[in-house]
Enzyme design. Structure first.
Site, PDB file in Angstrom:
ATOM      1  N   GLU A 150      -4.667   3.615  -8.197  1.00  0.00           N
ATOM      2  CA  GLU A 150      -5.885   4.257  -7.693  1.00  0.00           C
ATOM      3  C   GLU A 150      -5.939   5.680  -8.222  1.00  0.00           C
ATOM      4  O   GLU A 150      -5.074   6.500  -7.892  1.00  0.00           O
ATOM      5  CB  GLU A 150      -5.897   4.248  -6.156  1.00  0.00           C
ATOM      6  CG  GLU A 150      -7.166   4.910  -5.644  1.00  0.00           C
ATOM      7  CD  GLU A 150      -7.187   5.164  -4.143  1.00  0.00           C
ATOM      8  OE1 GLU A 150      -6.353   4.624  -3.395  1.00  0.00           O
ATOM      9  OE2 GLU A 150      -8.070   5.936  -3.728  1.00  0.00           O
ATOM     10  N   GLU A 161       0.184  -0.939  -4.726  1.00  0.00           N
ATOM     11  CA  GLU A 161      -0.947  -0.007  -4.826  1.00  0.00           C
ATOM     12  C   GLU A 161      -0.390   1.394  -4.689  1.00  0.00           C
ATOM     13  O   GLU A 161       0.471   1.647  -3.831  1.00  0.00           O
ATOM     14  CB  GLU A 161      -1.954  -0.277  -3.696  1.00  0.00           C
ATOM     15  CG  GLU A 161      -3.237   0.557  -3.785  1.00  0.00           C
ATOM     16  CD  GLU A 161      -3.207   1.927  -3.115  1.00  0.00           C
ATOM     17  OE1 GLU A 161      -4.151   2.688  -3.280  1.00  0.00           O
ATOM     18  OE2 GLU A 161      -2.202   2.256  -2.436  1.00  0.00           O
ATOM     19  N   ASP A 187      -1.339   5.924  -5.620  1.00  0.00           N
ATOM     20  CA  ASP A 187      -2.390   6.928  -5.842  1.00  0.00           C
ATOM     21  C   ASP A 187      -1.945   7.906  -6.921  1.00  0.00           C
ATOM     22  O   ASP A 187      -0.860   8.475  -6.831  1.00  0.00           O
ATOM     23  CB  ASP A 187      -2.634   7.691  -4.535  1.00  0.00           C
ATOM     24  CG  ASP A 187      -2.867   6.748  -3.377  1.00  0.00           C
ATOM     25  OD1 ASP A 187      -3.923   6.107  -3.333  1.00  0.00           O
ATOM     26  OD2 ASP A 187      -1.964   6.615  -2.503  1.00  0.00           O
ATOM     27  N   HIS A 233      -0.625  10.477  -2.338  1.00  0.00           N
ATOM     28  CA  HIS A 233      -1.952  10.142  -1.821  1.00  0.00           C
ATOM     29  C   HIS A 233      -2.893  11.335  -1.781  1.00  0.00           C
ATOM     30  O   HIS A 233      -4.039  11.264  -2.194  1.00  0.00           O
ATOM     31  CB  HIS A 233      -1.867   9.527  -0.421  1.00  0.00           C
ATOM     32  CG  HIS A 233      -3.213   9.242   0.154  1.00  0.00           C
ATOM     33  ND1 HIS A 233      -3.904  10.150   0.917  1.00  0.00           N
ATOM     34  CD2 HIS A 233      -4.023   8.168   0.029  1.00  0.00           C
ATOM     35  CE1 HIS A 233      -5.084   9.644   1.249  1.00  0.00           C
ATOM     36  NE2 HIS A 233      -5.179   8.434   0.725  1.00  0.00           N
ATOM     37  N   HIS A 257       0.824  -1.207   0.000  1.00  0.00           N
ATOM     38  CA  HIS A 257       0.000   0.000   0.000  1.00  0.00           C
ATOM     39  C   HIS A 257       0.862   1.264   0.000  1.00  0.00           C
ATOM     40  O   HIS A 257       1.593   1.511   0.966  1.00  0.00           O
ATOM     41  CB  HIS A 257      -0.892  -0.034   1.254  1.00  0.00           C
ATOM     42  CG  HIS A 257      -1.838   1.100   1.373  1.00  0.00           C
ATOM     43  ND1 HIS A 257      -1.820   1.978   2.446  1.00  0.00           N
ATOM     44  CD2 HIS A 257      -2.845   1.521   0.572  1.00  0.00           C
ATOM     45  CE1 HIS A 257      -2.787   2.862   2.310  1.00  0.00           C
ATOM     46  NE2 HIS A 257      -3.422   2.612   1.179  1.00  0.00           N
TER      47      HIS A 257
HETATM   48  O1  G3P Z   1      -6.591   1.535  -2.799  1.00  0.00           O
HETATM   49  C1  G3P Z   1      -6.728   1.175  -1.472  1.00  0.00           C
HETATM   50  C2  G3P Z   1      -6.536   2.338  -0.535  1.00  0.00           C
HETATM   51  O2  G3P Z   1      -5.340   2.979  -0.846  1.00  0.00           O
HETATM   52  C3  G3P Z   1      -7.677   3.327  -0.588  1.00  0.00           C
HETATM   53  O3  G3P Z   1      -7.571   4.324   0.371  1.00  0.00           O
HETATM   54  O4  G3P Z   1      -6.996   6.557   1.193  1.00  0.00           O
HETATM   55  O5  G3P Z   1      -5.303   4.740   1.324  1.00  0.00           O
HETATM   56  O6  G3P Z   1      -5.885   5.734  -0.867  1.00  0.00           O
HETATM   57  P1  G3P Z   1      -6.394   5.385   0.505  1.00  0.00           P
HETATM   58 MG    MG Z   2      -4.772   4.454  -2.263  1.00  0.00          MG
END
Ligand code: G3P
Ligand code: MG
Length: 244
Positions: free
Chosen positions: A111, A36, A38, A51, A9
């Site tokens: 994402e 993962e 952003d 993020h 993450h």
């Molecule tokens: O994609 C999973 C997760 O990253 C979603 O929430 O706020 O950590 O981007 P966030």
């Molecule tokens: Mg995310």
């Protein structure tokens, strides 16, 4: 039954500054199957990895990413606020991560952070980059903005999409099929329930859940045969998965 996959993450964000190249590299070194991250869009339409929509929390800058050119962002430090020893880490571009993932043979969950800011053209731009690096079979696009995921499918129906959500949805399999997505990306507590997992799997929907940092939760989700677990600690998840 396929084995549960380990996605880092924001990279190995438990121990390295989130969404930086060092965090992505260390995730690979610690046995992740995928990363993962952003995606945001700069003023001059460069896809960058951060993020927040704003720079304040993780970098030495202030204000919205959308108001800066990539060249301007390059002067900022994205490591020093996490720890002085990560000074000089930059905000990475999506292209840098696509190249790393290709070299390391890992998957990506991109994402799109387009709920607060619609980022006109982001879907098309990201899909083009994914093809440029020949990563179309190794990428899942996800978003809390489900209209955006419909847009992705309208541009290219072969690109895998995932619907992010935080709370329990009623009959998520029905909703997901209606939107035309391939995967659900729920916060983990809404898929700790066997009946929900069964219904999703029966409809061939992949379950990719976030953000799982507790070992007991990881074990339970592995036993439910969740497809992808997204964690800040890919090293811990890797150990658990290696024991199976
Ligand atoms: O994609 C999973 C997760 O990253 C979603 O929430 O706020 O950590 O981007 P966030
Ligand atoms: Mg995310």
């Amino acid at each position: 039954m396929d084995k549960t996959l380990n996605f880092a993450h924001r990279g190995f964000s438990g121990e390295y500054p989130e969404n930086t190249m060092i965090a992505f590299l260390k995730a690979c070194d610690n046995g992740c199957d995928g990363i993962e991250t952003d995606v945001q869009f700069t003023k001059d339409h460069v896809a960058v990895l951060c993020h927040d929509e704003t720079l304040n929390r993780t970098t030495t800058g202030t204000g919205y990413i959308k108001d800066y050119t990539f060249k301007e962002l390059y002067n900022l430090d994205a490591g020093i606020k996490f720890n002085n020893k990560f000074k000089n880490e930059k905000i990475p571009t999506l292209e840098q991560l696509l190249q790393l993932s290709k070299d390391k043979g890992i998957m990506l969950n991109l994402e799109l952070k387009n709920t607060e800011i619609p980022y006109d053209g982001l879907e098309e731009h990201v899909i083009n980059l994914v093809y440029k690096y020949n990563m179309q079979n190794k990428v899942i696009l996800s978003s809390f903005n489900h209209y955006s995921m419909i847009k992705v499918k309208n541009i290219d129906s072969s690109i895998k999409t995932g619907l992010l959500y935080e709370a329990d949805l009623y009959e998520p399999q029905e909703y997901c099929l209606k939107v035309g997505a391939d995967c659900v990306h729920p916060q983990y507590f809404s898929v700790l329930k066997e009946d929900i997992v069964k219904k999703l799997k029966k409809n061939n929907l992949s379950i990719n859940t976030y953000t799982v940092n507790n070992e007991d939760h990881m074990k339970r989700l592995i036993s439910l045969n969740i497809d992808i677990i997204i964690t800040n600690h890919p090293n811990i998840l890797n150990k658990l998965l290696s024991k199976i």
